[in-house]
Design a protein around this motif. Structure first.
Motif, mmCIF file in Angstrom:
data_model
loop_
_atom_site.group_PDB
_atom_site.id
_atom_site.type_symbol
_atom_site.label_atom_id
_atom_site.label_comp_id
_atom_site.label_asym_id
_atom_site.label_seq_id
_atom_site.Cartn_x
_atom_site.Cartn_y
_atom_site.Cartn_z
ATOM 1 N N THR A 86 1.033 -1.099 -0.105
ATOM 2 C CA THR A 86 -0.080 0.330 0.144
ATOM 3 C C THR A 86 1.014 1.210 0.017
ATOM 4 O OG1 THR A 86 -1.882 -1.095 1.261
ATOM 5 C CG2 THR A 86 -1.728 1.365 1.257
ATOM 6 N N ASP A 87 1.908 1.564 1.004
ATOM 7 C CA ASP A 87 2.717 2.286 0.904
ATOM 8 C C ASP A 87 3.423 2.983 -0.441
ATOM 9 O OD1 ASP A 87 2.067 2.701 3.644
ATOM 10 O OD2 ASP A 87 3.754 1.890 4.363
ATOM 11 N N ALA A 88 3.998 1.556 -1.169
ATOM 12 C CA ALA A 88 4.623 1.892 -2.285
ATOM 13 C C ALA A 88 3.734 2.621 -3.367
ATOM 14 C CB ALA A 88 5.249 0.569 -2.738
ATOM 15 N N LEU A 89 2.342 2.276 -3.362
ATOM 16 C CA LEU A 89 1.328 2.578 -4.279
ATOM 17 C C LEU A 89 1.057 4.210 -3.835
ATOM 18 C CD1 LEU A 89 -0.646 2.474 -6.758
ATOM 19 C CD2 LEU A 89 -2.035 1.456 -5.026
ATOM 20 N N ILE A 90 0.800 4.352 -2.743
ATOM 21 C CA ILE A 90 0.212 5.801 -2.520
ATOM 22 C C ILE A 90 1.354 6.917 -2.332
ATOM 23 C CG2 ILE A 90 -1.850 4.826 -1.451
ATOM 24 C CD1 ILE A 90 -0.837 5.530 1.218
ATOM 25 N N ALA A 91 2.579 6.338 -1.836
ATOM 26 C CA ALA A 91 3.702 7.457 -1.609
ATOM 27 C C ALA A 91 3.762 8.492 -3.012
ATOM 28 C CB ALA A 91 4.974 6.828 -1.424
ATOM 29 N N PRO A 92 3.795 7.876 -4.191
ATOM 30 C CA PRO A 92 3.736 9.077 -5.341
ATOM 31 C C PRO A 92 2.776 9.883 -5.362
ATOM 32 C CG PRO A 92 4.530 6.634 -5.852
ATOM 33 C CD PRO A 92 3.820 6.807 -4.685
ATOM 34 N N LEU A 93 1.613 9.374 -5.108
ATOM 35 C CA LEU A 93 0.206 10.018 -5.021
ATOM 36 C C LEU A 93 0.288 11.140 -3.937
ATOM 37 C CD1 LEU A 93 -2.200 7.195 -6.055
ATOM 38 C CD2 LEU A 93 -0.931 8.896 -7.639
ATOM 39 N N ALA A 94 0.999 11.231 -2.921
ATOM 40 C CA ALA A 94 0.989 12.209 -1.984
ATOM 41 C C ALA A 94 1.111 13.756 -2.465
ATOM 42 C CB ALA A 94 1.995 11.952 -0.724
ATOM 43 N N GLY A 95 0.135 14.582 -2.073
ATOM 44 C CA GLY A 95 -0.096 15.992 -2.330
ATOM 45 C C GLY A 95 -0.509 16.325 -3.932
ATOM 46 N N SER A 96 -1.081 14.967 -4.513
ATOM 47 C CA SER A 96 -1.913 15.105 -5.672
ATOM 48 C C SER A 96 -3.320 15.126 -5.498
ATOM 49 C CB SER A 96 -1.520 13.852 -6.514
ATOM 50 O OG SER A 96 -2.101 12.734 -6.174
ATOM 51 N N ASP A 97 -4.152 15.340 -6.414
ATOM 52 C CA ASP A 97 -5.500 15.464 -6.537
ATOM 53 C C ASP A 97 -6.127 14.012 -6.424
ATOM 54 O OD1 ASP A 97 -8.245 16.716 -6.294
ATOM 55 O OD2 ASP A 97 -8.233 16.933 -8.566
ATOM 56 N N ILE A 98 -5.441 13.026 -5.637
ATOM 57 C CA ILE A 98 -5.948 11.680 -5.639
ATOM 58 C C ILE A 98 -6.534 11.491 -4.273
ATOM 59 C CG2 ILE A 98 -5.503 9.363 -6.019
ATOM 60 C CD1 ILE A 98 -5.182 11.205 -8.688
ATOM 61 N N GLY A 99 -7.731 10.914 -4.161
ATOM 62 C CA GLY A 99 -8.307 10.773 -2.889
ATOM 63 C C GLY A 99 -7.970 8.970 -2.772
ATOM 64 N N ILE A 100 -7.717 8.764 -1.668
ATOM 65 C CA ILE A 100 -7.671 7.120 -1.162
ATOM 66 C C ILE A 100 -8.359 6.637 0.013
ATOM 67 C CG2 ILE A 100 -5.546 5.934 -0.343
ATOM 68 C CD1 ILE A 100 -3.526 7.896 -1.670
ATOM 69 N N ASP A 101 -9.077 5.633 -0.163
ATOM 70 C CA ASP A 101 -9.964 5.240 0.690
ATOM 71 C C ASP A 101 -9.467 3.686 1.027
ATOM 72 O OD1 ASP A 101 -12.585 6.886 1.186
ATOM 73 O OD2 ASP A 101 -11.796 7.234 -0.695
ATOM 74 N N HIS A 102 -9.463 3.381 2.289
ATOM 75 C CA HIS A 102 -8.834 1.922 2.583
ATOM 76 C C HIS A 102 -10.128 1.299 3.125
ATOM 77 C CE1 HIS A 102 -4.684 3.060 3.260
ATOM 78 N NE2 HIS A 102 -5.122 4.205 3.424
ATOM 79 N N LEU A 103 -10.218 0.176 2.113
ATOM 80 C CA LEU A 103 -11.629 -0.772 2.109
ATOM 81 C C LEU A 103 -11.236 -2.157 2.636
ATOM 82 C CD1 LEU A 103 -13.425 -0.032 -1.082
ATOM 83 C CD2 LEU A 103 -13.496 1.273 1.269
ATOM 84 N N PRO A 104 -11.923 -3.121 2.956
ATOM 85 C CA PRO A 104 -11.469 -4.361 3.445
ATOM 86 C C PRO A 104 -10.797 -4.983 2.377
ATOM 87 C CG PRO A 104 -13.734 -3.833 4.303
ATOM 88 C CD PRO A 104 -13.571 -2.781 3.526
ATOM 89 N N GLY A 105 -11.219 -4.789 1.159
ATOM 90 C CA GLY A 105 -10.630 -5.582 0.106
ATOM 91 C C GLY A 105 -9.354 -5.178 -0.471
ATOM 92 N N GLY A 106 -9.111 -3.725 -0.085
ATOM 93 C CA GLY A 106 -7.905 -2.901 -0.682
ATOM 94 C C GLY A 106 -8.007 -1.617 -0.795
#
Length: 302
Positions: free
Chosen positions: A219-239
């Motif tokens: 998860t961290d490897a995916l979302i790190a490059p998106l930090a500070g961008s216009d991308i929302g991130i929700d954590h769900l049971p499946g991913g």
């Protein structure tokens, strides 16, 4: 060109509908996900159940008027596993005319041979008249506790892949792929064969399941490059559920509509996008074109 201009008719028959869609894929046997899938189904019915008029399954040649028995077909399949059956499909449709695509529907496809399945909740454009947050919350709610593989939500097309206008629909989708690259162009029948090897494509909302997250380094490897961008991130049971910007877009290239957020998500998940999806979009001669299809599938890749 606006949403209202995207009407697709042939001899006054509307053979395709611009709509909103939430599509969630899973991997493995349908019966390994039985309780999760039934939960998704019941939640979908709370959204559109009172507007459904016809139903059809893989065993039927034509749609029939819906009734209480039809609404229990999927739960019955899930509760009585049939090891001899490979394909399961159920369409619940809100059109007042049978065998024509609607902008209010529920589609279910599962292939035991391919080890994949999909739930599609199809919604009318006015569903987000008061704002896109409603589509976002519906997608989150629909997924629930499903251990999904991948999925997407945003603008889409609903069409009939079995009817007399299927060839025309494939050609029209080929045209749309060039002009409106942010519109999802669905063909579950062929996508299910490709899902075991990766995610199909991104949209305004993109589901990334645990299996794919692991392949991306976590998860961290995916979302790190998106930090500070216009991308929302929700954590769900499946991913994870990734949101590309403030609203879904058609992606009109003639108007140079900004798809930067879509591209950011596409770049982030490109390593797990499937390369095994067969062609399904057609050219002007009605021939299925592998290159045209792959160009659309790879549109948001780096």
């Amino acid at each position: 060109m606006t949403q209202d201009d995207l009407i697709f008719k042939d001899d006054d028959v509307e053979y395709m509908k611009l709509c909103l869609e939430v599509a969630v894929y899973w991997r493995g046997s349908l019966f390994d996900h039985a309780a999760e899938v039934e939960g998704c189904y019941r939640r979908a019915l709370t959204v559109i159940g009172d507007r459904l008029k016809f139903y059809a399954t893989h065993e039927m040649s034509h749609a029939q008027p819906i009734d209480a028995v039809a609404l229990e077909i999927l739960p019955r399949w899930l509760g009585r596993p049939d090891p001899t059956q490979d394909i399961f499909t159920l369409n619940l449709d809100g059109n007042s005319v049978p065998d024509l695509p609607s902008d209010t529907a529920f589609d279910f496809w599962a292939s035991q041979e391919d080890g994949a399945g999909v739930l599609r909740l199809i919604l009318p454009l006015h569903f987000i008249q008061e704002g896109p947050a409603r589509l976002h919350e519906t997608a989150r709610t629909l997924a629930g506790d499903l251990m999904f593989h991948s999925g997407c939500a945003g603008y889409s097309i609903n069409w009939d892949d079995k009817g007399e206008t299927s060839a025309l629909a494939r050609r029209t989708m080929g045209v749309l792929s060039k002009r409106f690259p942010a519109i999802e162009l669905p063909d579950p029948n062929v996508t299910l064969m490709a899902i075991p090897s990766g995610l199909k494509r991104v949209n305004w909302l993109t589901f990334v399941g645990r299996e794919l997250l692991e392949q991306l380094g976590g998860t961290d490897a995916l979302i790190a490059p998106l930090a500070g961008s216009d991308i929302g991130i929700d954590h769900l049971p499946g991913g994870l559920l990734l949101t590309a910007g403030d609203r879904p877009r058609l992606g009109d290239v003639n108007r140079q509509e900004d798809l930067g957020a879509y591209r950011a998500v596409g770049h982030a998940v490109a390593p797990v996008r499937t390369r095994d999806h067969v062609g399904f979009l057609a050219d002007q001669n009605f021939d299925v074109d592998d290159d045209l299809s792959e160009e659309w599938l790879a549109y948001f890749d780096p």
